[in-house]
Design a protein around this motif. Structure first.
Motif, PDB file in Angstrom:
ATOM      1  N   GLU A 126       0.796  -1.171  -0.052  1.00 52.41           N
ATOM      2  CA  GLU A 126      -0.028  -0.023   0.131  1.00 52.41           C
ATOM      3  C   GLU A 126       0.830   1.245  -0.069  1.00 52.41           C
ATOM      4  O   GLU A 126       0.660   2.170  -0.518  1.00 52.41           O
ATOM      5  CB  GLU A 126      -0.850  -0.049   1.124  1.00 52.41           C
ATOM      6  CG  GLU A 126      -2.179  -1.017   1.133  1.00 52.41           C
ATOM      7  CD  GLU A 126      -2.911  -0.998   2.233  1.00 52.41           C
ATOM      8  OE1 GLU A 126      -2.604  -0.841   3.368  1.00 52.41           O
ATOM      9  OE2 GLU A 126      -3.923  -1.998   2.340  1.00 52.41           O
ATOM     10  N   ARG A 183       1.078   4.013  -2.874  1.00 53.76           N
ATOM     11  CA  ARG A 183       0.967   5.479  -2.793  1.00 53.76           C
ATOM     12  C   ARG A 183       2.159   6.318  -3.129  1.00 53.76           C
ATOM     13  O   ARG A 183       1.987   7.518  -3.825  1.00 53.76           O
ATOM     14  CB  ARG A 183       0.974   5.805  -1.185  1.00 53.76           C
ATOM     15  CG  ARG A 183      -0.678   5.488  -0.704  1.00 53.76           C
ATOM     16  CD  ARG A 183      -0.641   5.858   0.781  1.00 53.76           C
ATOM     17  NE  ARG A 183       0.322   5.635   1.779  1.00 53.76           N
ATOM     18  CZ  ARG A 183       0.375   4.621   2.581  1.00 53.76           C
ATOM     19  NH1 ARG A 183      -0.641   3.832   2.564  1.00 53.76           N
ATOM     20  NH2 ARG A 183       1.518   4.233   3.483  1.00 53.76           N
ATOM     21  N   ARG A 225       0.582  -2.220  -8.233  1.00 54.10           N
ATOM     22  CA  ARG A 225      -0.855  -2.418  -8.148  1.00 54.10           C
ATOM     23  C   ARG A 225      -1.220  -4.026  -8.169  1.00 54.10           C
ATOM     24  O   ARG A 225      -2.234  -4.495  -7.330  1.00 54.10           O
ATOM     25  CB  ARG A 225      -1.689  -1.465  -8.944  1.00 54.10           C
ATOM     26  CG  ARG A 225      -1.612  -0.039  -8.949  1.00 54.10           C
ATOM     27  CD  ARG A 225      -2.549   0.731  -9.429  1.00 54.10           C
ATOM     28  NE  ARG A 225      -2.561   2.183  -9.048  1.00 54.10           N
ATOM     29  CZ  ARG A 225      -3.186   2.544  -7.853  1.00 54.10           C
ATOM     30  NH1 ARG A 225      -3.960   1.892  -7.289  1.00 54.10           N
ATOM     31  NH2 ARG A 225      -3.029   3.970  -7.632  1.00 54.10           N
ATOM     32  N   LEU A 278      -0.326  -5.552  -4.986  1.00 53.60           N
ATOM     33  CA  LEU A 278      -1.171  -5.197  -3.911  1.00 53.60           C
ATOM     34  C   LEU A 278      -2.269  -6.068  -4.102  1.00 53.60           C
ATOM     35  O   LEU A 278      -2.858  -6.586  -2.978  1.00 53.60           O
ATOM     36  CB  LEU A 278      -1.392  -3.722  -3.728  1.00 53.60           C
ATOM     37  CG  LEU A 278      -2.400  -3.411  -2.718  1.00 53.60           C
ATOM     38  CD1 LEU A 278      -1.832  -3.499  -1.416  1.00 53.60           C
ATOM     39  CD2 LEU A 278      -2.338  -1.587  -2.663  1.00 53.60           C
ATOM     40  N   ARG A 281     -11.380  -5.367  -2.750  1.00 54.44           N
ATOM     41  CA  ARG A 281     -10.077  -4.501  -2.728  1.00 54.44           C
ATOM     42  C   ARG A 281      -9.128  -4.807  -4.005  1.00 54.44           C
ATOM     43  O   ARG A 281      -8.479  -3.988  -4.448  1.00 54.44           O
ATOM     44  CB  ARG A 281      -9.161  -4.621  -1.398  1.00 54.44           C
ATOM     45  CG  ARG A 281     -10.142  -4.222  -0.247  1.00 54.44           C
ATOM     46  CD  ARG A 281      -9.562  -4.181   1.105  1.00 54.44           C
ATOM     47  NE  ARG A 281      -8.637  -3.355   1.299  1.00 54.44           N
ATOM     48  CZ  ARG A 281      -7.935  -3.123   2.507  1.00 54.44           C
ATOM     49  NH1 ARG A 281      -8.279  -3.967   3.407  1.00 54.44           N
ATOM     50  NH2 ARG A 281      -7.092  -2.178   2.574  1.00 54.44           N
ATOM     51  N   GLU A 304      -7.662  -2.685  -7.479  1.00 54.71           N
ATOM     52  CA  GLU A 304      -6.150  -2.772  -7.663  1.00 54.71           C
ATOM     53  C   GLU A 304      -5.972  -3.229  -9.157  1.00 54.71           C
ATOM     54  O   GLU A 304      -5.264  -2.587 -10.093  1.00 54.71           O
ATOM     55  CB  GLU A 304      -5.239  -3.449  -6.618  1.00 54.71           C
ATOM     56  CG  GLU A 304      -5.411  -2.653  -5.271  1.00 54.71           C
ATOM     57  CD  GLU A 304      -5.031  -1.292  -5.434  1.00 54.71           C
ATOM     58  OE1 GLU A 304      -4.118  -0.752  -6.172  1.00 54.71           O
ATOM     59  OE2 GLU A 304      -5.528  -0.638  -4.300  1.00 54.71           O
ATOM     60  N   GLY A 347      -6.533   6.204   0.875  1.00 59.18           N
ATOM     61  CA  GLY A 347      -6.697   5.149   0.056  1.00 59.18           C
ATOM     62  C   GLY A 347      -7.704   5.481  -0.907  1.00 59.18           C
ATOM     63  O   GLY A 347      -8.436   6.611  -0.852  1.00 59.18           O
TER      64      GLY A 347
END
Length: 480
Positions: free
Chosen positions: A77, A81, A90, A93, A105, A109, A410
């Motif tokens: 994460e 960021r 991504r 994640l 979630r 991503e 987020g």
């Protein structure tokens, strides 16, 4: 903020030398499957250079291999960021989320990765896997075709047509162990390539190389199976009528029941209940419109998890479960309830719709955070998606009660509740902004707050918050 990269060129300081040593040895241990030893070395490297992208990526991989998914999620994460346009990060994640079955979630991503890099075949493939697990076979088939995975696209077509297709097992949450499982065996780890360890003979990563070791390049997904559609049940056989009783049992002398007079029909100026009910339907959220916010009302479609207050709850539909939420500090849950009394936050999970009316004449405002974080007064936060990370804190004051704050960050949606209309004021180093406490909603950007006396106030308890730095102050009419 720029990421520190250590190369093999130029003189190195003792810290750089030690960092490279720990990073190289940690990568070597990771490649050999010595996971705990690799974790220790990579954590030391991370302490020496916490912003180094390669070090963080390898540390996230070590946590992932050990089954420490919360830590792996925190690492990736943070990497996302810092590098929001890196499609591969991504995907990494998303794989962490997929491993823990956080499908919403994970899909967010993977979708971001395909938006950033439309030809990223693995991103399309993993998005198809998540969609298949969620039962969205049509969309899953589209992304499997985009990834070139014709076999899984065909399975999705069969599932859409109603054919039974075996469903994969759910991902195990226990730490992964090294094993010789062939990728076509049908287990979840083999399907996703998440539990596949690098070969013992694999060379250690070169810390001076610009390419990171990324676990989205491991394994294959050809063995995935789609969830089965509900079975088609044959209609029940008609029940034959009961035979009439023998004539000897019939009571021919039974008196005839008197007929009830029909009830008078209501006057035409009074609507029928069957006509009135649809016209009074509450505006409910749906999968296409997950949040519906109106004057004094709020409806949300829950699919997965949502954190929300339940003040003003008037109804809910579907299969939902409710669990009180605790405050978080430095990424860990505490024993302190998040919110007080009826305003305590609740983690709502399942699939259904919540209907709420505005408590205390508050107005609801829905916002998407994107990649930005925001500090908001706790009392102004009403709900937010589970994908949004949060931290609780307080701003100390010697002249007034400490101000309870929530830091939200987020790519997710947040619902704020306050009186009046929300406004913003720019904060700059040259022009700090002072806001009376009752008007403050929060702030965004690199802003430093300080509680100060309110100018011209007769009471010592009348205070304001002075914001300095670069960003925006969020203000409204009094919230108390």
């Amino acid at each position: 903020m720029a990421t520190t990269r250590v190369t093999g060129r130029g003189p190195k300081s003792p810290v750089d030398e030690e960092f490279l040593k720990q990073l190289y040895q940690g990568g070597e241990m990771l490649a050999q499957g010595l996971l705990n030893e690799a974790r220790v070395l990579l954590e030391r490297a991370h302490q020496l250079q916490p912003r180094n992208e390669k070090g963080r990526n390898l540390l996230g991989l070590a946590y992932f291999k050990l089954g420490h998914f919360d830590r792996a999620a925190e690492v990736y994460e943070a990497l996302v960021r810092d590098n929001p346009v890196d499609a591969t990060l991504r995907v990494n994640l998303g794989l962490v989320y997929l491993k823990t079955n956080a499908l919403q979630r994970a899909m967010r991503e993977f979708e971001a990765a395909t938006d950033l890099q439309p030809d990223h075949k693995k991103a399309h493939n993993y998005l198809g896997l998540a969609l298949a697990q969620a039962g969205e076979y049509g969309r899953a088939r589209h992304h499997f075709l985009q990834s070139g995975n014709a076999a899984l696209a065909e399975k999705m077509a069969k599932a859409i047509a109603g054919e039974r297709v075996p469903k994969p097992s759910r991902p195990a949450l226990a730490p992964s162990s090294r094993r010789e499982t062939p990728p076509g065996e049908g287990q979840w780890g083999a399907q996703f390539g998440l539990d596949e360890m690098p070969a013992a003979s694999a060379p250690p990563p070169d810390p001076s190389d610009s390419e990171e070791l990324r676990f989205d390049e491991e394994g294959d997904a050809d063995a995935v199976e789609a969830a089965p559609p509900p079975p088609v049940r044959p209609p029940p056989a008609p029940v034959p009528p009961a035979p009439p009783p023998p004539e000897s049992l019939l009571d021919t002398a039974a008196p005839e029941l008197p007929r009830r007079a029909p009830a008078p029909r209501p006057p035409r100026d009074i609507p029928l209940l069957t006509d009135l009910t649809p016209a009074l339907a509450l505006a409910g959220a749906s999968p296409a419109h997950r949040f519906r916010l109106g004057p004094g009302s709020f409806s949300v479609f829950v699919e997965g998890e949502l954190l929300t207050r339940l003040e003003g709850l008037v109804a809910f539909s579907g299969q939902l479960e409710f669990e009180p939420e605790r405050k978080r500090f430095r990424g860990r849950s505490t024993d302190e309830p998040f919110g007080d009394g009826a305003g305590q936050f609740t983690r709502v999970s399942g699939r259904g719709v919540l209907f709420l009316e505005s408590p205390e004449a508050h107005s609801f405002l829905g916002v998407d955070l994107g990649d930005a974080g925001v500090y908001v007064r706790e009392e102004c936060v009403f709900a937010f998606e589970e994908v949004v990370a949060f931290e609780n804190g307080k701003m100390p004051s010697t002249v007034a009660p400490d101000l309870a704050l929530v830091y939200l960050r987020g790519q997710g949606r947040v619902v704020l509740a306050f009186r009046g209309a929300l406004r913003s004021v720019a904060v700059s180093a040259e022009f700090p902004v002072t806001v009376p406490m009752d008007h403050l909603v929060g702030w965004q950007g690199r802003v430093t707050p300080e509680v100060v006396p309110l100018p011209g106030a007769a009471s010592a308890s009348s205070v304001a918050v002075q914001l300095s730095g670069e960003g925006f102050a969020l203000i409204t009419l009094p919230v108390r």
